[in-house]
Design an enzyme around this catalytic site. Sequence first.
Site, mmCIF file in Angstrom:
data_model
loop_
_atom_site.group_PDB
_atom_site.id
_atom_site.type_symbol
_atom_site.label_atom_id
_atom_site.label_comp_id
_atom_site.label_asym_id
_atom_site.label_seq_id
_atom_site.Cartn_x
_atom_site.Cartn_y
_atom_site.Cartn_z
ATOM 1 N N HIS A 181 -6.945 -18.298 -0.458
ATOM 2 C CA HIS A 181 -5.922 -17.265 -0.328
ATOM 3 C C HIS A 181 -5.264 -16.888 -1.643
ATOM 4 C CE1 HIS A 181 -5.531 -16.359 4.006
ATOM 5 N NE2 HIS A 181 -6.259 -17.464 4.102
ATOM 6 N N ASP A 227 -2.444 2.993 -5.955
ATOM 7 C CA ASP A 227 -1.064 3.018 -6.433
ATOM 8 C C ASP A 227 -0.090 2.543 -5.345
ATOM 9 O OD1 ASP A 227 -0.557 6.639 -6.156
ATOM 10 O OD2 ASP A 227 -1.295 5.129 -4.766
ATOM 11 N N SER A 240 -2.827 14.727 2.682
ATOM 12 C CA SER A 240 -2.923 13.270 2.567
ATOM 13 C C SER A 240 -2.525 12.598 3.870
ATOM 14 C CB SER A 240 -2.072 12.768 1.411
ATOM 15 O OG SER A 240 -0.725 13.009 1.686
#
Lengths: 160, 461
Positions: free
Chosen positions: B226, B390, B434
């Site tokens: 992890h 981003d 978007s």
Amino acid sequence: MPLTGIEKRERDRELETSTSCLLPTFCWGCARNPREIGTIIRSLGCCPNEGELHDLIAEVEEEEPTGYIRFEKFLPVMTNILVEKRYRPIPEEILLQAFEVLDPTKRGFLSKEELIKYMTEEGEPFSQEEMEEMLSAAIGPESNFIHYRDYITMMVIDEN
Amino acid sequence: MSCVSAAIRAALIIQNWYRGYRARLKTRQRYALTIFQSIEYADEQGQLQLSNFFSFMLENYVHIQEKDPTLVNRLFGCAPQDDRGRQECVGIIEVPESYSGPRLQFPLNTDSLTIMIEAFKKQQILHAYYVLEILFETKEALKQMPNFNHIRTCPTKEITICGDLHGKLEDLLLIFSKNGLPSAYNPYVFNGDFVDRGKCSIEILMILFVSFLLYGDDLCLNRGNHEDFLMNMRYGFTKEVLSKYKIYGKKILQVLEEVFAWLPLGTVIDDEILIMHGGISESTDLNLLHHVERNKMKSVLMPPVPVDKDSFTEMNNKGHVPRGVKLSGSPSDYLTKHEWEQVITVFSASNYYEEGSNRGAYIKAQSALIETLYRYRSDLQIIFNVIDSDHSGLISMEEFHSMWKLFCSHYNLHIGDSQVDELAERMDLNKDGSIDFNEFLKAFYVIHQLDNLNRSSTQLA
């Protein structure tokens, strides 16, 4: 009232299901170690004593002692036990009376030494492992006494 | 009725009852273990599936690259290491007067650890400035270390070894309260999986890293599966960081990616005992593990790029060198396949590279799209998160289309373009081209439920 043929088959199927449900947990495949049989039977709510268990295992074991038990042989025997309601568990009151027999002066508790003596020398004696496990649940690290009423209550609640 | 025989009968009763109780307890424990193991196994299957998807993309990316080169670079390219970033990014962060969380002095001292722990107990959040400073320091310190920590026991020092923490701060604090804080006299080994699932992963990391910076030789950290940026996207650590640190979150995650890659593979005690997160098998080559460049292992889910070292180009399955292939960096930035296979088993018991794993599943003809989206939602989530570099939560329609087509061809799904288009249109709620990914997934979950209720009247099938 005796069950009709249909009801009987229905009940048998139900019993089979409850037994089969334990399958994945105990990784059956097609064979199982005899020692685990005791655990399985007891998890289904039956309480044979050690002698009775020994006979049961003999009944389902393979002819040559391979050390395994086949599920196909086990299932009908187990279903029968459940149907006939054999090896019913002990009611709480009887259990309490049993402790009181070992505590004749009615102090309400048994000392650690007394419990060990009875459990490992009388009846169907405990192995050391069983004795240690029972003690770890029954008494705290400081105490040397088992207050059996509380102990029974705690165990019964734990089960439910 | 003699007293003796009554005693025997009493003993028999108690023994019988106790054995029954014990058997039922044992069965319950076995059930719990079986359930736990199935959950873990199901999880592993999911990861395997995702890893296969990435492999598939790698094998076929030539076609994708022709159509959408930026997508591929986003997925497989390495961002240039931005070492000059430290001064610039941390230097410009100011801790405001109004900040009420813990303030640390650098260089760190033992007070820093206790101050931090006290603050975390009160659920305070450590300011990003301190987090980044600690992360950069840790990275530098870890870079100096070999692949395996070495530690020795001695009569006055016991070593405490701890398993998965998974973001559960209470558990770590419990260990410290029972066992003492780490120090030169109280060594610890933490065997990976510090983050994901629980809610305080970043706080745990801060405690572990500060302890490591203070007590280096006596605080050993092993990497777990992890400690991996892709896993974090799926199992919650990425979300935790972004939500606690907002604008600084992205930078923190970037630095963390490298810190994780520099964590040692394991710890050796007294040259006799080896501790590693995933363990080893008969085929493990410990010599290789000692020498491999561990920081090239970015993620357990991203298989290595098969590279032809002579001319640095990508080879596809048939051994041909595809046209116009360009990978960022150089051959030395990547582990070889053999190295990767060795290293991966150290972090996780499952072998992600295994042949013949499950690929997709039977999809019903009706409302196949919905079913698919619902079934593969975790995979989609992670893939979308990778595209959404981003971390804005938005992906463009074109990106969505490319990803979707790829996904369909991998899982052999036959879903018409028009269906996809229609859905995408609907999802673009403000018509700005978007898609908000979270809304997207939520909407599909809703549709999936409704779909079951209104089977006959659905227009989407």
